[in-house]
Scaffold this motif. Structure first.
Motif, PDB file in Angstrom:
ATOM      1  N   CYS A 111      12.659  -1.433 -11.953  1.00  0.00           N
ATOM      2  CA  CYS A 111      11.955  -2.610 -11.447  1.00  0.00           C
ATOM      3  C   CYS A 111      12.775  -3.325 -10.371  1.00  0.00           C
ATOM      4  O   CYS A 111      12.238  -3.750  -9.339  1.00  0.00           O
ATOM      5  N   SER A 112      14.071  -3.432 -10.587  1.00  0.00           N
ATOM      6  CA  SER A 112      14.926  -4.146  -9.630  1.00  0.00           C
ATOM      7  C   SER A 112      15.101  -3.375  -8.332  1.00  0.00           C
ATOM      8  O   SER A 112      15.464  -3.965  -7.297  1.00  0.00           O
ATOM      9  N   SER A 113      14.869  -2.069  -8.368  1.00  0.00           N
ATOM     10  CA  SER A 113      15.022  -1.279  -7.139  1.00  0.00           C
ATOM     11  C   SER A 113      14.022  -1.701  -6.070  1.00  0.00           C
ATOM     12  O   SER A 113      14.248  -1.455  -4.874  1.00  0.00           O
ATOM     13  N   TYR A 114      12.955  -2.357  -6.472  1.00  0.00           N
ATOM     14  CA  TYR A 114      11.967  -2.801  -5.484  1.00  0.00           C
ATOM     15  C   TYR A 114      12.473  -3.990  -4.675  1.00  0.00           C
ATOM     16  O   TYR A 114      11.873  -4.344  -3.657  1.00  0.00           O
ATOM     17  N   LEU A 115      13.548  -4.616  -5.123  1.00  0.00           N
ATOM     18  CA  LEU A 115      14.161  -5.651  -4.291  1.00  0.00           C
ATOM     19  C   LEU A 115      14.737  -5.039  -3.018  1.00  0.00           C
ATOM     20  O   LEU A 115      14.734  -5.670  -1.946  1.00  0.00           O
ATOM     21  N   TRP A 116      15.232  -3.818  -3.137  1.00  0.00           N
ATOM     22  CA  TRP A 116      15.737  -3.114  -1.950  1.00  0.00           C
ATOM     23  C   TRP A 116      14.585  -2.787  -1.005  1.00  0.00           C
ATOM     24  O   TRP A 116      14.720  -2.896   0.220  1.00  0.00           O
ATOM     25  N   ALA A 117      13.455  -2.416  -1.607  1.00  0.00           N
ATOM     26  CA  ALA A 117      12.281  -2.144  -0.771  1.00  0.00           C
ATOM     27  C   ALA A 117      11.799  -3.419  -0.086  1.00  0.00           C
ATOM     28  O   ALA A 117      11.377  -3.394   1.076  1.00  0.00           O
ATOM     29  N   PHE A 118      11.872  -4.538  -0.790  1.00  0.00           N
ATOM     30  CA  PHE A 118      11.467  -5.809  -0.183  1.00  0.00           C
ATOM     31  C   PHE A 118      12.424  -6.209   0.935  1.00  0.00           C
ATOM     32  O   PHE A 118      12.008  -6.790   1.946  1.00  0.00           O
ATOM     33  N   ALA A 119      13.709  -5.888   0.768  1.00  0.00           N
ATOM     34  CA  ALA A 119      14.673  -6.205   1.829  1.00  0.00           C
ATOM     35  C   ALA A 119      14.371  -5.424   3.099  1.00  0.00           C
ATOM     36  O   ALA A 119      14.615  -5.911   4.215  1.00  0.00           O
ATOM     37  N   ASN A 120      13.827  -4.221   2.945  1.00  0.00           N
ATOM     38  CA  ASN A 120      13.469  -3.422   4.117  1.00  0.00           C
ATOM     39  C   ASN A 120      12.115  -3.815   4.690  1.00  0.00           C
ATOM     40  O   ASN A 120      11.846  -3.564   5.868  1.00  0.00           O
ATOM     41  N   ASP A 121      11.274  -4.405   3.849  1.00  0.00           N
ATOM     42  CA  ASP A 121       9.941  -4.812   4.310  1.00  0.00           C
ATOM     43  C   ASP A 121       9.595  -6.134   3.630  1.00  0.00           C
ATOM     44  O   ASP A 121       9.075  -6.163   2.520  1.00  0.00           O
ATOM     45  N   VAL A 122       9.910  -7.239   4.289  1.00  0.00           N
ATOM     46  CA  VAL A 122       9.729  -8.563   3.693  1.00  0.00           C
ATOM     47  C   VAL A 122       8.266  -8.923   3.519  1.00  0.00           C
ATOM     48  O   VAL A 122       7.933  -9.914   2.849  1.00  0.00           O
ATOM     49  N   SER A 123       7.382  -8.148   4.110  1.00  0.00           N
ATOM     50  CA  SER A 123       5.956  -8.440   3.938  1.00  0.00           C
ATOM     51  C   SER A 123       5.448  -8.021   2.562  1.00  0.00           C
ATOM     52  O   SER A 123       4.378  -8.465   2.139  1.00  0.00           O
ATOM     53  N   ALA A 124       6.204  -7.179   1.875  1.00  0.00           N
ATOM     54  CA  ALA A 124       5.789  -6.714   0.540  1.00  0.00           C
ATOM     55  C   ALA A 124       6.216  -7.739  -0.508  1.00  0.00           C
ATOM     56  O   ALA A 124       7.097  -7.492  -1.340  1.00  0.00           O
ATOM     57  N   ARG A 125       5.585  -8.898  -0.465  1.00  0.00           N
ATOM     58  CA  ARG A 125       5.966  -9.978  -1.364  1.00  0.00           C
ATOM     59  C   ARG A 125       5.549  -9.711  -2.810  1.00  0.00           C
ATOM     60  O   ARG A 125       6.056 -10.351  -3.732  1.00  0.00           O
ATOM     61  N   GLU A 126       4.614  -8.792  -2.983  1.00  0.00           N
ATOM     62  CA  GLU A 126       4.195  -8.485  -4.352  1.00  0.00           C
ATOM     63  C   GLU A 126       5.348  -7.919  -5.174  1.00  0.00           C
ATOM     64  O   GLU A 126       5.363  -8.043  -6.402  1.00  0.00           O
ATOM     65  N   TYR A 127       6.337  -7.332  -4.479  1.00  0.00           N
ATOM     66  CA  TYR A 127       7.488  -6.805  -5.208  1.00  0.00           C
ATOM     67  C   TYR A 127       8.304  -7.939  -5.835  1.00  0.00           C
ATOM     68  O   TYR A 127       8.837  -7.801  -6.938  1.00  0.00           O
ATOM     69  N   VAL A 128       8.392  -9.055  -5.136  1.00  0.00           N
ATOM     70  CA  VAL A 128       9.099 -10.215  -5.682  1.00  0.00           C
ATOM     71  C   VAL A 128       8.323 -10.798  -6.856  1.00  0.00           C
ATOM     72  O   VAL A 128       8.905 -11.201  -7.876  1.00  0.00           O
ATOM     73  N   VAL A 129       7.003 -10.828  -6.711  1.00  0.00           N
ATOM     74  CA  VAL A 129       6.169 -11.341  -7.806  1.00  0.00           C
ATOM     75  C   VAL A 129       6.359 -10.493  -9.063  1.00  0.00           C
ATOM     76  O   VAL A 129       6.455 -11.014 -10.184  1.00  0.00           O
ATOM     77  N   VAL A 130       6.434  -9.185  -8.870  1.00  0.00           N
ATOM     78  CA  VAL A 130       6.639  -8.288 -10.016  1.00  0.00           C
ATOM     79  C   VAL A 130       7.977  -8.578 -10.690  1.00  0.00           C
ATOM     80  O   VAL A 130       8.080  -8.584 -11.925  1.00  0.00           O
TER      81      VAL A 130
END
Length: 239
Positions: A111-130
């Motif tokens: 689950c925390s690995s999606y923070l890295w994905a969000f760092a590469n694409d800040v538009s994917a805010r749903e990852y932070v919500v998750v």
């Protein structure tokens, strides 16, 4: 497989990964909520209590059914000479262990690995919500688990209290039975020699001194005094 490919896989199948993450989290919570470290202890204490209640004379044989910590307390009670079992027996709390913690660690890592994905694409805010939902769910698990464990321990203390109360009642019943048996010998008006012999065997079997309260010992002493007075009257009448 490189980290970039793993991250790309997680991003491409993020919905399915999130479903799997929360299913694993739910399974982790459910297993730990249902787990009861006192279940086996409660079963043994209750079984031993019922056996002692149904057959008090064999109480010493049923002690082998107790958990190790309570068998040691039984030996301390038998060898220590306490007036009541409740003065020796103490509830032994269990430590709370988290089951399948490695599953949760893996789940949290995915689950925390999606923070890295969000760092590469800040538009994917749903990852932070998750992330927020996941860790809030874990915090809720900790609160509920603490409450449930407290209830399980409270129930275990009640089962333990009933067991110790049964031991106290058993000792009290033994003292009353001994006094009533002595009184019964006195009322039979048997020959003096037979009366004294039966009383001697009874005391040798049960013990004149024992782990009794002052009131219980006084009750036995009163029955013995009545028996001796009856013997003295019979002896004086013969002379």
């Amino acid at each position: 497989m490189s980290l970039e490919k793993i991250l790309q896989f997680l991003v491409n199948y993020d919905i399915f990964v999130f479903i799997g993450v929360f299913c694993c989290l739910f399974a982790f919570c459910l297993v730990n909520w249902c787990k009861n470290p006192y279940r086996r202890q409660n079963r043994k204490l209750e079984m031993c209590r019922q056996r002692i209640a149904s057959n008090p004379r064999l109480a010493g044989l049923f002690v082998v059914m107790l958990p190790d910590e309570y068998r040691r307390q039984w030996r301390a009670y038998v060898n220590g000479g306490a007036q009541r079992p409740s003065l020796v027996f103490e509830f032994v709390p269990k430590k709370r262990h988290v089951a399948f913690w490695h599953l949760f660690a893996l789940d949290a890592a995915v689950c925390s690995s999606y923070l890295w994905a969000f760092a590469n694409d800040v538009s994917a805010r749903e990852y932070v919500v998750v992330q927020v939902v996941f860790w809030l769910a874990f915090a809720l698990f900790c609160v509920v688990d603490s409450v449930l464990f407290g209830k399980k321990e409270k129930k275990a203390r009640r089962v333990f209290g009933k067991f110790v109360a049964q031991l106290n009642a058993l000792q009290k019943a033994d003292s009353k039975q001994l006094a009533s048996q002595i009184e019964g010998i006195r009322k039979e008006n048997a020959p003096v020699e037979e009366t004294l012999q039966r009383a001697s065997e009874l005391l040798r079997k049960n013990g004149l001194e024992g782990n009794r309260t002052v009131q219980e010992q006084q009750q036995i002493n009163k029955a013995l005094n009545s028996l001796l007075q009856s013997y003295a009257r019979k002896a004086s009448s013969k002379t």
